[in-house]
Design an enzyme around this catalytic site. Sequence first.
Site, mmCIF file in Angstrom:
data_model
loop_
_atom_site.group_PDB
_atom_site.id
_atom_site.type_symbol
_atom_site.label_atom_id
_atom_site.label_comp_id
_atom_site.label_asym_id
_atom_site.label_seq_id
_atom_site.Cartn_x
_atom_site.Cartn_y
_atom_site.Cartn_z
ATOM 1 N N ASN A 1 -2.981 -4.149 -1.813
ATOM 2 C CA ASN A 1 -4.228 -4.165 -2.576
ATOM 3 C C ASN A 1 -4.533 -2.790 -3.192
ATOM 4 O O ASN A 1 -5.045 -2.701 -4.292
ATOM 5 C CB ASN A 1 -5.403 -4.660 -1.716
ATOM 6 C CG ASN A 1 -5.460 -4.014 -0.357
ATOM 7 O OD1 ASN A 1 -4.484 -4.061 0.399
ATOM 8 N ND2 ASN A 1 -6.581 -3.406 -0.019
ATOM 9 N N HIS B 1 2.190 -8.235 1.877
ATOM 10 C CA HIS B 1 1.350 -7.113 2.307
ATOM 11 C C HIS B 1 0.269 -7.579 3.285
ATOM 12 O O HIS B 1 0.061 -6.976 4.339
ATOM 13 C CB HIS B 1 0.685 -6.431 1.106
ATOM 14 C CG HIS B 1 -0.288 -5.373 1.523
ATOM 15 N ND1 HIS B 1 0.112 -4.215 2.148
ATOM 16 C CD2 HIS B 1 -1.649 -5.313 1.449
ATOM 17 C CE1 HIS B 1 -0.953 -3.480 2.426
ATOM 18 N NE2 HIS B 1 -2.032 -4.122 2.025
ATOM 19 N N ASP C 1 0.875 -1.172 0.000
ATOM 20 C CA ASP C 1 0.000 0.000 0.000
ATOM 21 C C ASP C 1 0.913 1.223 0.000
ATOM 22 O O ASP C 1 0.925 2.032 0.925
ATOM 23 C CB ASP C 1 -1.013 -0.011 1.152
ATOM 24 C CG ASP C 1 -2.246 -0.853 0.797
ATOM 25 O OD1 ASP C 1 -2.284 -1.445 -0.304
ATOM 26 O OD2 ASP C 1 -3.183 -0.905 1.630
ATOM 27 N N TYR D 1 -1.779 5.604 -1.912
ATOM 28 C CA TYR D 1 -3.243 5.645 -1.752
ATOM 29 C C TYR D 1 -3.847 6.651 -2.700
ATOM 30 O O TYR D 1 -3.168 7.591 -3.088
ATOM 31 C CB TYR D 1 -3.585 6.035 -0.300
ATOM 32 C CG TYR D 1 -3.351 4.907 0.658
ATOM 33 C CD1 TYR D 1 -4.289 3.887 0.794
ATOM 34 C CD2 TYR D 1 -2.177 4.835 1.392
ATOM 35 C CE1 TYR D 1 -4.072 2.831 1.669
ATOM 36 C CE2 TYR D 1 -1.959 3.782 2.258
ATOM 37 C CZ TYR D 1 -2.904 2.783 2.408
ATOM 38 O OH TYR D 1 -2.690 1.738 3.255
ATOM 39 N N HIS E 1 -8.760 -5.759 9.613
ATOM 40 C CA HIS E 1 -8.887 -6.757 8.537
ATOM 41 C C HIS E 1 -8.831 -8.191 9.059
ATOM 42 O O HIS E 1 -9.339 -9.108 8.419
ATOM 43 C CB HIS E 1 -7.782 -6.568 7.503
ATOM 44 C CG HIS E 1 -7.870 -5.281 6.759
ATOM 45 N ND1 HIS E 1 -8.931 -4.971 5.941
ATOM 46 C CD2 HIS E 1 -7.039 -4.214 6.704
ATOM 47 C CE1 HIS E 1 -8.735 -3.764 5.417
ATOM 48 N NE2 HIS E 1 -7.603 -3.288 5.870
#
Length: 328
Positions: A117, A211, A79, A82, A220
Site C-alpha cells: 500500500n 502484500h 512496502d 517508505y 492490521h
Amino acid sequence: MAALWNKLLVLGFVLGFCLVSSSGELERFEESLKGDGSLTFLVVGDWGRRGDYNQTEVAHQMGIIGEKLDIDFVVSTGDNFYEDGLTGVDDPAFHESFVDIYTHPGLQKQWYSVLGNHDYRGDVEAQLSPILRKMDSRWLCLRSFIINAEIVEMFFVDTTPFVDKYFTKPKGSVYDWSGVLPRERYLSNLLKDVDSALRESRARWKIVVGHHTIKSAGQHGNTEELNARLLPIIQANNVDLYINGHDHCLQRIRTADSPVQFLTSGGGSKAWRGDISWPNPEELKFYYDGQGFMTMQVTEARIDAIFYDIGGEVLHRWSTTDPFFSIV
Ligand SMILES: *[C@@H]1O[C@H](CO)[C@@H](O)[C@H](O)[C@H]1NC(C)=O
C-alpha cells in the site's frame, strides 16, 4: 507473390492468436531447481527505510543466511519504499533503500517484488519500470505474476487494490490508481487469471504471495476483502501456503477452518508494535514482533520454512511433507 501473401497471412494469424491468447494472462518466470532437486528462497517484507530501524542489520543477516543456504532468489512481500513509494525512476530512495543496503554477496540474486500500500502512494509505474532493472539487474517488481520452478509454482497477487479503505478513506494519502481503474474490472480480471492459473498448475506445491494479510494477529489484523474474495480461490485450488507482509512481524497461523498455512514475513525494518490479538491461541503457531525474515527450502517431498531474527537466531521452524510422495 502468392507465396509471399500466404506467408503474410499465416504470420497475421499467428500474431493474432498470440495477442488473443496472451491477453489478461499473468507473466511467467522460470526458475530451475538445484542439482539435488531443491529450491531455496528468502522472504522479506516492509523494508525500504534508507537503512533505518535495523533495515541494514536485517540485510546483513539476510546476506549471511542467504549465502549459507545458497538461495536461488529473494521474495519481497511489498512496502518496498517508505513512506510513499518512489517519486519516479530517478528517486534516490531506490539506491538508498535497496541497491546500497542489500550489498552482501549472499543477496546478489534475482529479487521478485510485489507492491504494498505504501508503494501505491508513489509513482507505481516507476517501480515496475525496466529502467530500475537496468540500474540493478536484481530488481523485478510487477503487479501480479507467476514463478514456475517445476515442483513449486508461486502466484504473486497485487492485493492493495482489494482494500476498500484506500479508496473510501485515504486519510490524506494520495494513491496512484493509474492502471487499476475501473477498479471492479481490474479485481475481477485478476481473480479470474489467478484462478485459472492455479487450476492449470501441475506443480506439487502451490504458494500464493501478496502484500496484505489474509489472517493476522498483528496490528492490521485480517484483510476482510481478501478473506472474502481471494481465500475461496486459494482453498478451492489446494494452495499450500499464503505468504504476506503488511504487519511488521513474523508469524504463522493455521486455523481450524482452512487447510492453508498463513505465513507473515514483514520484519524488514520498523517493527516492535507490541500489539497482538488472536481469538484462538491454538491457531497462532508463532508470532514475533521484532525484525527478521524467513527462508524456505522446497523439494518434491517437503517444504521447510525457518524464521530468523536480526542476530541470525532461529525463531521458529515449520515443515510439511507430501503425504503421497512415498507412493510415487
Ligand atoms: C534493533 O534490533 C534490536 C535487537 O533485536 C532491538 O533491540 C532494537 O530495539 C531494534 N531497534 C529498532 C530501532 O527497531
